[in-house]
Design a protein around this motif. Structure first.
Motif, PDB file in Angstrom:
ATOM      1  N   LEU A  40     111.459  20.702 -11.312  1.00 11.67           N
ATOM      2  CA  LEU A  40     110.003  20.583 -11.422  1.00 11.67           C
ATOM      3  C   LEU A  40     109.591  19.124 -11.558  1.00 11.67           C
ATOM      4  CD1 LEU A  40     109.078  23.531 -13.837  1.00 11.67           C
ATOM      5  CD2 LEU A  40     109.260  23.529 -11.341  1.00 11.67           C
ATOM      6  N   ALA A  43     109.330  17.647  -8.148  1.00  6.09           N
ATOM      7  CA  ALA A  43     108.417  18.267  -7.191  1.00  6.09           C
ATOM      8  C   ALA A  43     107.132  17.463  -7.035  1.00  6.09           C
ATOM      9  CB  ALA A  43     108.086  19.687  -7.633  1.00  6.09           C
ATOM     10  N   ILE A  48     104.757  25.654  -6.735  1.00  4.49           N
ATOM     11  CA  ILE A  48     106.215  25.727  -6.844  1.00  4.49           C
ATOM     12  C   ILE A  48     106.662  27.152  -6.532  1.00  4.49           C
ATOM     13  CG2 ILE A  48     108.217  25.469  -8.364  1.00  4.49           C
ATOM     14  CD1 ILE A  48     106.737  22.852  -8.061  1.00  4.49           C
ATOM     15  N   ARG A 109     102.060  23.614  -9.836  1.00  8.37           N
ATOM     16  CA  ARG A 109     102.729  22.461 -10.448  1.00  8.37           C
ATOM     17  C   ARG A 109     101.805  21.904 -11.518  1.00  8.37           C
ATOM     18  NH1 ARG A 109     102.929  16.842  -9.415  1.00  8.37           N
ATOM     19  NH2 ARG A 109     101.594  17.119  -7.575  1.00  8.37           N
TER      20      ARG A 109
END
Length: 224
Positions: A40, A43, A48, A109
């Motif tokens: 994460l 990212a 996600i 996200r």
């Protein structure tokens, strides 16, 4: 596509790079949540979608996944639930049937949405803390690559139970960890310690928690 590799010894990383993935190394630290949170951190997209190494998604469900985000999504909708289909097998490793588990697989996200738990990790707790909504979908993911041979199952039991014991050292009153401990022991056929873990989990769980109804099913299975 982001791949966080926690110590593969085959061609995983090279194959992932050949398909355009960004691959990062992350030393295994006995926590699936820690490894996922590293992904994460890497990212950059608005949403996600996460998968296990042994998950697959077919083209039809891939298209459904994209369609979920085509209309404007309500700002308070932070995640979508998908159905994870887990094939089951007998003691010899032959496929029998499958269990379908509701699981948050797609979420926004957000710096505060993170996985928790050394194993059977999830983001639901942090989404609830934010006051966000979770929507349902008919997207299906196949948990199809697990090793169902007797040796493979034994290795998985040993790993899962070890991580669950560590989780309960961190948080002895975790009703979710106790539930997963009981579920693993039931699957292993160790019913007496399973009953202890499941009953303790049930005593501490709130009635609305999603694993409560599963506890009752496992208790019936244990007594039979």
């Amino acid at each position: 596509m982001i791949v966080v590799d926690t110590g593969s010894v085959d061609d995983t990383k090279q194959i992932a790079v050949s398909y355009g993935a960004r691959v990062y190394d992350f030393p295994w630290c006995d926590s699936f949540a820690a490894a996922r949170n590293e992904s994460l951190r890497r990212a950059t997209a608005d949403w996600i979608f996460w998968m296990d190494a042994d998950d697959t998604i077919d083209p039809i469900n891939g298209a459904k996944l994209r369609q979920l985000l085509q209309p404007p999504v309500a700002s308070n909708t932070l995640a979508f639930v998908a159905q994870v289909c887990c094939p089951l097998s007998d003691t010899d490793g032959h496929p029998t049937t499958e269990v379908v588990v509701d699981h948050i697989k797609l979420f926004r996200r957000h710096p505060s949405i993170r996985f928790t738990g050394r194993i059977h990790e999830q983001v639901l707790g942090t989404i609830r803390t934010l006051g966000g909504e979770v929507a349902w979908s008919d997207v299906q993911v196949k948990h199809s690559g697990a090793d169902h041979t007797p040796d493979g199952r034994q290795r998985k039991y040993e790993r899962d139970l070890r991580l669950l014991r560590l989780e309960l050292v961190d948080d002895p009153d975790s009703t979710f960890a106790l539930f997963n401990m009981g579920m693993t022991l039931v699957d292993k056929g160790d019913y007496e310690p399973a009953l202890e873990a499941l009953c303790r989990s049930l005593q501490m769980a709130s009635p609305g928690e999603s694993h409560v109804r599963k506890i009752y099913a496992l208790l019936v299975q244990s007594f039979i």
